[in-house]
Structures are given as structure tokens and as C-alpha cells.
Scaffold this active site. Sequence first.
Site, PDB file in Angstrom:
ATOM      1  N   ALA A 172     115.661 107.325  88.838  1.00 21.59           N
ATOM      2  CA  ALA A 172     115.613 108.704  88.841  1.00 21.59           C
ATOM      3  C   ALA A 172     116.127 109.126  87.742  1.00 21.59           C
ATOM      4  O   ALA A 172     115.413 110.267  87.108  1.00 21.59           O
ATOM      5  CB  ALA A 172     116.417 109.253  90.062  1.00 21.59           C
ATOM      6  N   GLU A 173     117.091 108.661  87.307  1.00 21.36           N
ATOM      7  CA  GLU A 173     117.826 109.300  85.602  1.00 21.36           C
ATOM      8  C   GLU A 173     116.721 109.160  84.541  1.00 21.36           C
ATOM      9  O   GLU A 173     116.620 109.854  83.742  1.00 21.36           O
ATOM     10  CB  GLU A 173     119.275 109.034  85.631  1.00 21.36           C
ATOM     11  CG  GLU A 173     119.714 109.514  84.214  1.00 21.36           C
ATOM     12  CD  GLU A 173     121.388 109.871  84.393  1.00 21.36           C
ATOM     13  OE1 GLU A 173     121.613 110.556  83.427  1.00 21.36           O
ATOM     14  OE2 GLU A 173     121.908 109.848  85.184  1.00 21.36           O
ATOM     15  N   THR A 174     116.283 107.768  84.703  1.00 16.47           N
ATOM     16  CA  THR A 174     115.059 107.516  83.471  1.00 16.47           C
ATOM     17  C   THR A 174     114.220 108.447  83.476  1.00 16.47           C
ATOM     18  O   THR A 174     113.656 109.251  82.515  1.00 16.47           O
ATOM     19  CB  THR A 174     114.819 106.015  83.768  1.00 16.47           C
ATOM     20  OG1 THR A 174     115.985 105.312  83.751  1.00 16.47           O
ATOM     21  CG2 THR A 174     113.619 105.921  82.795  1.00 16.47           C
TER      22      THR A 174
END
Length: 141
Positions: free
Chosen positions: A63-65
Site C-alpha cells: 500500500a505505501e509503495t
Amino acid sequence: MSIWKREFDLATLNATSKNTLIEHLNIEYCNITENSISATMPVCSFTHQPLGMLHGGASVVLAETLGSVAANMCVEDGAFCVGLDINANHVRAMKSGTVIGTTSPIHLGVSTQVWQIEITDEQQRLVCTSRLTIAVKRPKK
């Protein structure tokens, strides 16, 4: 109308993963639209937690990527984006296969951005939903 302010393609995005956690988890960008980016990640031994299921932290990395790379493609040259806050709700366990994450913007402001990331299984069932808040930074003069 596209939200992207920088030129990029799948090959360029995947090349930036070399020697990072992204490469280690075999995350691969697979689709770009006018307002979203998608990537896949395997569900296997190196993304499992000790009970043999997809580790929630691996989902958060995906998700953060996605949110971070998308945010950086939405700002003018000279600006850059970093994560401020992320939350995730893990709603389906997985033991094998592949997850597909897709990010799209909720808010694209001058100093902050908010991105929604939906992670699904191969049958398009929701595995994890996440929201990432981004700070838009500019170099100090």
C-alpha cells in the site's frame, strides 16, 4: 484527464525497485491509468507471517509503495512526497496466490495528498483497504 505531472511507464517504475524492499517482496507494477497505479505481490513464504498467512505488514508495504510512487508522479519537478500516516484494515486472509493493489487519489493538495489503496485477491475479493496521507515537500532554499 490524467493526474500525472511526470512522464513514466511500467518499465521505469519497476526499474526503481532494484535493491529495495520492493524488489525483495517481488512487488511488480502492472497497470497505469489516468488516475491509478496497480502492482502485484506474491503471497508465499517471504510475505507470510508465522501462521502461514499473508503478513499484514507486507500488505502495508504494498500500500505505501503504491501511494508513495503515485504521489511523487503527481507533483511538479523539484517537489517530492513522503508518507505521514498510513492505516490498513485487513479483511481477508490469504495463504497463497497473488494480491493486486491499486491506488487512486482522494485528495491532491499543495502540501498534502491522501491516497486510497485497495488490495484484492485474484478473484477481486478485498483483502486489505488502506489510506495513506502524504506530505508534499520542496527543497529548502
